[in-house]
Design a protein around this motif. Structure first.
Motif, PDB file in Angstrom:
ATOM      1  N   ASP A  22       1.242 -12.695  -4.421  1.00 57.19           N
ATOM      2  CA  ASP A  22       1.475 -11.443  -3.707  1.00 57.19           C
ATOM      3  C   ASP A  22       2.119 -11.740  -2.354  1.00 57.19           C
ATOM      4  O   ASP A  22       1.857 -12.780  -1.749  1.00 57.19           O
ATOM      5  CB  ASP A  22       0.155 -10.689  -3.473  1.00 57.19           C
ATOM      6  N   THR A 191      11.300   0.996   1.784  1.00 61.01           N
ATOM      7  CA  THR A 191      10.168   1.790   1.293  1.00 61.01           C
ATOM      8  C   THR A 191      10.605   2.997   0.472  1.00 61.01           C
ATOM      9  O   THR A 191       9.753   3.655  -0.137  1.00 61.01           O
ATOM     10  CB  THR A 191       9.302   2.283   2.458  1.00 61.01           C
ATOM     11  N   HIS A 196      11.117   3.608  -8.646  1.00 62.35           N
ATOM     12  CA  HIS A 196       9.718   3.418  -8.290  1.00 62.35           C
ATOM     13  C   HIS A 196       9.292   4.453  -7.249  1.00 62.35           C
ATOM     14  O   HIS A 196      10.081   4.830  -6.377  1.00 62.35           O
ATOM     15  CB  HIS A 196       9.491   2.010  -7.738  1.00 62.35           C
ATOM     16  N   SER A 198       7.627   5.989  -4.018  1.00 62.83           N
ATOM     17  CA  SER A 198       7.438   5.526  -2.652  1.00 62.83           C
ATOM     18  C   SER A 198       6.056   5.940  -2.163  1.00 62.83           C
ATOM     19  O   SER A 198       5.722   7.117  -2.175  1.00 62.83           O
ATOM     20  CB  SER A 198       8.510   6.116  -1.730  1.00 62.83           C
ATOM     21  N   THR A 199       5.264   4.980  -1.766  1.00 60.73           N
ATOM     22  CA  THR A 199       3.966   5.254  -1.170  1.00 60.73           C
ATOM     23  C   THR A 199       3.891   4.506   0.155  1.00 60.73           C
ATOM     24  O   THR A 199       4.685   3.603   0.423  1.00 60.73           O
ATOM     25  CB  THR A 199       2.813   4.783  -2.081  1.00 60.73           C
ATOM     26  N   SER A 202       4.646   0.687   0.713  1.00 56.01           N
ATOM     27  CA  SER A 202       5.200   0.074  -0.496  1.00 56.01           C
ATOM     28  C   SER A 202       6.617  -0.429  -0.243  1.00 56.01           C
ATOM     29  O   SER A 202       7.274  -0.024   0.717  1.00 56.01           O
ATOM     30  CB  SER A 202       5.220   1.086  -1.647  1.00 56.01           C
ATOM     31  N   ARG A 203       7.093  -1.291  -1.134  1.00 57.56           N
ATOM     32  CA  ARG A 203       8.472  -1.777  -1.076  1.00 57.56           C
ATOM     33  C   ARG A 203       9.220  -1.221  -2.297  1.00 57.56           C
ATOM     34  O   ARG A 203       9.787  -1.973  -3.088  1.00 57.56           O
ATOM     35  CB  ARG A 203       8.492  -3.303  -1.071  1.00 57.56           C
ATOM     36  N   ALA A 204       9.214   0.098  -2.431  1.00 60.84           N
ATOM     37  CA  ALA A 204       9.691   0.734  -3.657  1.00 60.84           C
ATOM     38  C   ALA A 204      11.157   0.422  -3.948  1.00 60.84           C
ATOM     39  O   ALA A 204      11.533   0.202  -5.104  1.00 60.84           O
ATOM     40  CB  ALA A 204       9.477   2.248  -3.587  1.00 60.84           C
TER      41      ALA A 204
END
Length: 261
Positions: A22, A191, A196, A198-199, A202-204
């Motif tokens: 991670d 982000t 994906h 986006s939160t 996060s690295r969307a």
């Protein structure tokens, strides 16, 4: 702090990756200075579901296409490889000709192809030395499943229990860190994802971009498996069953992944 200041002066980015694979932190020496047009494009794409679906269908099609050479070059001919290649070609055909109204249909195609892709790795031999003095788990002699055996009822790829999966997770994390640095340098907001979600934190966008790089990362790990005779000291098996890379092997994997153009 002096080291961080020196890295900033030299324009060097710092990526800290945990032993689990991670990303702990990615710090760019130049900081984040978004390109307004690029960020507005991300926001516009994100806000329009039809654009998101089109983007996702193209992204997944290209991801599946990139996986075919990896299978052909690194996985020995077998019935499972034939199935994976057939699934990939069928998925590409569907993504080319079908019109999609929601993301789930695209994810279903991706999931079918990914499942067949990694299933074709099953039985891939992993060579070892020095195991008479330091025995290893029996299932480490060949590749089994992409998911971890220690994640309980819900199978997940995190917290790898097999050396090959530990190398994959670590290699993906190295590539994610590099893509995050590149995204920031190019003026994108890392982000704001399109495929994906986006939160916060996060690295969307980076997760979107790595889809096109996964097959190249897989090829490097498969090359390691084919060429290297591992020693038990190359991996650390924790009491909870999680497998981690030794610092020496982690550096070797990171250096190989960083050379992917």
């Amino acid at each position: 702090f002096d080291v961080l200041s020196w890295l900033s002066e030299q324009g060097v980015a710092l990526a800290r990756i945990k032993s689990s694979g991670d990303i702990a932190v990615v710090a760019s020496g130049a900081g984040y200075a978004g390109d307004r047009k690029k960020v507005e494009w991300q926001l516009d794409m994100r806000a329009d579901m039809s654009k998101r679906i089109t983007f996702a269908a193209d992204l997944i099609r290209r991801k599946i296409v990139s996986g075919i050479p990896t299978l052909e070059a690194h996985i020995p001919p077998s019935r499972l490889r034939d199935i994976a290649l057939a699934k990939a070609k069928a998925g590409i055909d569907r993504l080319d000709r079908e019109t999609f109204t929601d993301m789930n249909a695209i994810f279903a195609i991706e999931g079918e192809c990914a499942s067949a892709y990694f299933r074709s790795w099953q039985g891939l031999p992993v060579r070892w030395k020095g195991i008479t003095r330091r025995p290893i788990p029996q299932d480490w002699h060949a590749y089994g499943l992409r998911s971890s055996l220690v994640t309980g009822v819900k199978a997940e790829n995190r917290n790898a229990s097999h050396p090959v999966n530990a190398m994959l997770n670590y290699a993906y994390a190295v590539k994610l860190a590099k893509l995050q640095i590149e995204a920031i340098a190019d003026g994108y907001d890392p982000t704001i994802g399109i495929m994906h979600n986006s939160t916060r934190g996060s690295r969307a966008w980076v997760l979107d971009m790595i889809e096109l790089e996964r097959a190249a990362v897989d090829a490097i790990v498969l090359q390691f498996v084919h060429e290297k005779c591992f020693a038990p000291a190359d991996f650390i098996l924790r009491k909870d069953g999680c497998c981690r890379l030794s610092p020496q092997l982690a550096r070797l994997v990171a250096n190989s992944v960083s050379r992917i153009s």
